[in-house]
Design an enzyme around this catalytic site. Structure first.
Site, PDB file in Angstrom:
ATOM      1  N   GLY A  10       1.071  -1.482   0.007  1.00  0.00           N
ATOM      2  CA  GLY A  10       0.282  -0.354  -0.487  1.00  0.00           C
ATOM      3  C   GLY A  10       1.056   1.536  -0.373  1.00  0.00           C
ATOM      4  CG  ASN A  66       2.052   3.941  -6.206  1.00  0.00           C
ATOM      5  OD1 ASN A  66       2.135   4.660  -5.945  1.00  0.00           O
ATOM      6  ND2 ASN A  66       2.279   2.672  -6.190  1.00  0.00           N
ATOM      7  NE  ARG A 103     -10.403 -13.330 -14.285  1.00  0.00           N
ATOM      8  CZ  ARG A 103      -9.388 -13.366 -13.213  1.00  0.00           C
ATOM      9  NH1 ARG A 103      -9.078 -11.818 -12.622  1.00  0.00           N
ATOM     10  NH2 ARG A 103      -8.540 -14.447 -13.969  1.00  0.00           N
ATOM     11  NE  ARG A 147      -9.176 -10.717  -8.796  1.00  0.00           N
ATOM     12  CZ  ARG A 147      -9.177 -12.562  -9.066  1.00  0.00           C
ATOM     13  NH1 ARG A 147      -8.855 -13.385  -8.275  1.00  0.00           N
ATOM     14  NH2 ARG A 147     -10.353 -12.906  -9.276  1.00  0.00           N
ATOM     15  CG  ASN A 190      -3.061  -0.133 -12.722  1.00  0.00           C
ATOM     16  OD1 ASN A 190      -3.370  -0.196 -11.574  1.00  0.00           O
ATOM     17  ND2 ASN A 190      -2.823  -0.599 -13.658  1.00  0.00           N
ATOM     18  CG  HIS A 204       1.784  -1.572 -15.437  1.00  0.00           C
ATOM     19  ND1 HIS A 204       0.962  -2.742 -15.296  1.00  0.00           N
ATOM     20  CD2 HIS A 204       2.308  -1.539 -16.836  1.00  0.00           C
ATOM     21  CE1 HIS A 204       2.065  -3.728 -16.078  1.00  0.00           C
ATOM     22  NE2 HIS A 204       2.473  -2.854 -17.371  1.00  0.00           N
ATOM     23  CB  THR A 219     -10.967   0.553 -20.535  1.00  0.00           C
ATOM     24  OG1 THR A 219      -9.086   0.171 -20.696  1.00  0.00           O
ATOM     25  CG2 THR A 219     -11.086   2.010 -20.883  1.00  0.00           C
ATOM     26  CG  ASP A 237      -1.566  -4.090 -17.349  1.00  0.00           C
ATOM     27  OD1 ASP A 237      -2.043  -3.302 -16.891  1.00  0.00           O
ATOM     28  OD2 ASP A 237      -1.259  -4.876 -17.252  1.00  0.00           O
ATOM     29  CD  GLN A 254      10.380   9.892 -11.072  1.00  0.00           C
ATOM     30  OE1 GLN A 254       9.309  10.850 -11.198  1.00  0.00           O
ATOM     31  NE2 GLN A 254      11.535  10.375 -10.121  1.00  0.00           N
TER      32      GLN A 254
END
Length: 212
Positions: A12, A14, A65, A91, A107, A109, A141, A145, A173
């Site tokens: 956690g 971020n 899922r 996930r 998100n 990445h 979306t 990614d 960053q």
């Protein structure tokens, strides 16, 4: 003040950067809940220490899922979020879930998308002899990614680097750019349109803002 729900699977860091930015009034919002698919991870402890509501919903308790995401959506919605932030949430999300939060879910990445979607990005950058690596914040979306990139940060790759070295450089960053993008979304400067990600009404390029 926008209501922010953060989804995590691990330490956690971020999430903490976003919580700190909210506390410092650098984000016009408040993290109202942190939800994890794994119990007893560091991010939950950080959230509890900050007085933020937490919840655990294990994917292991669901056969599909789709069933998991349906329950997760109900849990997220119980906190009435304006913004949903994925912060190390490991996930792959279903199309129904991503559609429900269209334009409201971000998100981060650890690669310069569209390079290195998926996992093990730092090692893949090293294996390919890249001279630059980095991190991307993007809208979520249905495509893994693959949502429109909003902002990227580039870091150098040195000859003696290990994957851990790169990870630490990228993390620094991440903690800088993710709160900034969350603020853009909370203040309405950032929008997801049919054309893509727009900041202050201007369409961003394939690699996001501030890329020549």
């Amino acid at each position: 003040m926008k209501r922010i729900v953060v989804l995590i699977s691990g330490s956690g860091t971020n999430m903490q950067a976003i919580v700190d930015a909210c506390a410092a009034k650098r984000i016009d919002g408040e993290v109202v809940a942190v939800i994890s698919n794994k119990a007893e991870v560091g991010g939950l402890s950080k959230a509890e220490k900050a007085g933020i509501a937490t919840a655990v919903l294990s994917h292991k308790d669901f056969d599909t899922r789709e069933a998991y995401d349906a329950e997760l959506q109900q849990l997220v919605d119980s906190f009435s979020p304006d913004v949903v932030v994925l912060a190390g949430f490991m996930r792959i999300l279903t199309a129904d879930f991503t559609a429900h939060y269209h334009g409201r879910m971000l998100n981060i990445h650890p690669s310069l998308l569209p390079k290195y979607r998926g996992v093990n990005t730092h090692q893949r950058a090293l294996d390919n002899g890249d001279k630059e690596h980095g991190v991307s914040v993007h809208f979520v979306t249905e495509e893994l990614d693959g949502g429109p990139v909003i902002l990227q940060a580039v870091v150098p790759v040195f000859e003696e680097d290990t994957a851990d070295d790169l990870q630490q450089r990228v993390h620094a960053q991440e903690h800088r750019i993710y709160p900034l993008v969350v603020q853009w979304l909370c203040t309405g400067r950032l929008q997801l349109t049919e054309k893509g990600a727009e900041l202050d009404g201007a369409l961003l390029g394939p690699q996001g803002y501030a890329v020549d």
